[in-house]
Design an enzyme around this catalytic site. Structure first.
Site, PDB file in Angstrom:
ATOM      1  CE  LYS A  32       4.609  12.820  -4.040  1.00 35.18           C
ATOM      2  NZ  LYS A  32       5.266  12.429  -5.295  1.00 35.18           N
ATOM      3  CE1 TYR A  65     -24.513  -4.350   1.654  1.00 31.77           C
ATOM      4  CE2 TYR A  65     -22.459  -3.114   1.776  1.00 31.77           C
ATOM      5  CZ  TYR A  65     -23.821  -3.214   2.011  1.00 31.77           C
ATOM      6  OH  TYR A  65     -24.483  -2.169   2.596  1.00 31.77           O
TER       7      TYR A  65
HETATM    8  C1  PLP Z   1       6.456  11.835  -4.807  1.00 29.25           C
HETATM    9  C2  PLP Z   1       7.759  12.105  -5.440  1.00 29.25           C
HETATM   10  C3  PLP Z   1       8.953  11.858  -4.740  1.00 29.25           C
HETATM   11  C4  PLP Z   1       9.005  11.142  -3.411  1.00 29.25           C
HETATM   12  O1  PLP Z   1       8.939   9.742  -3.644  1.00 29.25           O
HETATM   13  P1  PLP Z   1       9.053   8.697  -2.434  1.00 29.25           P
HETATM   14  O2  PLP Z   1       9.162   7.380  -3.100  1.00 29.25           O
HETATM   15  O3  PLP Z   1       7.798   8.829  -1.636  1.00 29.25           O
HETATM   16  O4  PLP Z   1      10.251   9.064  -1.668  1.00 29.25           O
HETATM   17  C5  PLP Z   1      10.138  12.270  -5.326  1.00 29.25           C
HETATM   18  N1  PLP Z   1      10.149  12.880  -6.528  1.00 29.25           N
HETATM   19  C6  PLP Z   1       9.020  13.086  -7.245  1.00 29.25           C
HETATM   20  C7  PLP Z   1       9.109  13.733  -8.581  1.00 29.25           C
HETATM   21  C8  PLP Z   1       7.790  12.697  -6.731  1.00 29.25           C
HETATM   22  O5  PLP Z   1       6.683  12.900  -7.453  1.00 29.25           O
END
Ligand code: PLP
Length: 388
Positions: free
Chosen positions: A42, A272
């Site tokens: 994702k 800034y």
């Molecule tokens: C993003 C996500 C993961 C992965 O989590 P990490 O801590 O990056 O391994 C697993 N399960 C769900 C539901 C997520 O949204």
């Protein structure tokens, strides 16, 4: 163009090591065997490029891919990736029919099931779903109160041939702090929810709960599959453990070159707000990356590497640039390579997170679209037939 006639160093680049992603998947698979590995790609593969990450993860042995949105999962399919994919965060606008048609598995927390069964009915094609139980995180997932009703609805829909319940899952809240009892409680609740499902004749192939920290620290959370994101990108999920100590290799290096170097007198204010003034004469280096590129604006005292030496940021990060104090005995010059984190720099995205009151997850995922990604070691992770 460089004066030597060779290719000019890119002005700014995030170098993505595909082989590192593949290797990290393999390393995590060792931790969790015989559980399967779902690689979370994702958010544009946590900033690394979704397709790059997906292909490298599959080459490294990932069994599944995971996205938050159906739209992300559809992009994987459009790119010809036919591995199992699960998408779990939906809205009323989500195109469930497109997901079913593309053989994308759908996480279901409650309301979605009615829409998904209707879409499956229209398509005359069963949807593959993973029921989600909220065991304590308080985000998505069915409440414990609603769980029996959701199970009954799923049982009905499965008997009607509209869905197939492939999985049951939950998400952990504090797995990055392995000693907290909350994880024990969440797992206990998860097991009870699985039992309720089983009592209604729903026994899915895939029970899954673990994110990266649980995959690496809680064998009792592995079940049939783990869902790992940050670890496959070579980042530690723990505040007190380095990626290296976990056997993980950072897959993103953020690099640019110095845009300016100048000597300034004591009292010179910086950036800034003039939140910083140098108290002795010094040399300042200008790094051409700013918050528009994903460098956190509130970062102070954040490290960079120039000519093998660490320097630290001073003053506020601006939209396009920030300043590092190079001191008085520096040899740094305009055009020198600056590594912000990753590669051989010894600087981690986690250090940037610490300097900016956030975590490595946020640092890597926010590297912006203005920073071109350069993928290296891609051939090492390609299937042989794609290599001609
Ligand atoms: C993003 C996500 C993961 C992965 O989590 P990490 O801590 O990056 O391994 C697993 N399960 C769900 C539901 C997520 O949204």
């Amino acid at each position: 163009m460089s004066s030597s006639g060779g290719p000019a160093a890119p002005e700014r680049t995030a170098i993505i090591d595909a082989a590192a992603i593949a290797q990290n998947v393999g390393t995590i698979a060792e931790y969790v065997r015989p559980a399967k590995v779902l690689a979370a790609v994702k958010a544009d593969g946590y900033g690394h490029g979704m397709l790059t990450a997906a292909r490298a993860a599959l080459a490294g042995g990932a069994d599944w891919l995971g996205t938050a949105h159906v739209a992300e999962a559809l992009q994987l399919r459009d790119a010809g990736i036919d591995a199992p994919v699960l998408a779990w965060l939906h809205t009323r606008q989500t195109d469930f029919a497109a997901a079913i048609a593309a053989h994308i598995d759908l996480g279901v927390s409650g309301w979605e099931l009615t829409e998904i069964t209707a879409a499956a009915q229209r398509l005359q094609s069963p949807a593959r779903i993973h029921l989600k139980i909220d065991t304590g995180l308080g985000r998505n997932g069915s409440t414990l109160d609603q769980w029996p009703a959701l199970i009954r609805q799923a049982q009905w829909a499965q008997e009607e041939g509209l869905i197939s319940v492939v999985g049951i899952f939950t998400h952990l809240a504090v797995a990055d702090e392995p000693d907290r009892r909350d994880t024990d409680q969440q797992l206990e609740t998860f097991r009870a929810a699985l039992q309720t499902a089983e009592d209604h004749g729903i026994v899915p192939d895939l029970r899954h709960a673990a994110n990266t920290p649980a995959a690496l620290s809680r064998p009792d959370a592995h079940f049939d599959m783990v869902r790992v994101g940050v670890g496959i990108y070579g980042q530690s999920p723990f505040a007190d453990r380095s990626a290296e100590s976990l056997g993980l290799v950072p897959a993103m290096e953020l690099r640019t070159t110095l845009a300016n170097v100048k000597h300034v007198p004591a009292g010179q204010g910086i950036s800034y707000g003039l939140t910083h003034r140098v108290d002795t004469p010094t040399t300042l280096g200008l790094v051409p990356l700013g918050y528009a590129d994903g460098i956190p604006r509130i970062a102070v005292g954040a490290p960079v590497l120039i000519r093998g030496r660490r320097y630290h940021s001073v003053g506020r990060v601006a939209m396009d640039q920030f300043v590092v104090d190079l001191g008085t005995d520096t040899e740094a010059q305009v055009g020198d390579e600056v590594t912000v984190f990753g590669g051989d720099s010894g600087i981690s995205a986690a250090e940037w997170g610490a300097a900016a009151q956030t975590i490595n997850y946020e640092v890597i995922t926010r590297i912006g679209a203005r920073v071109p990604r350069e993928v290296i070691n891609e051939s090492a992770v390609q299937p042989a037939e794609a290599l001609q």
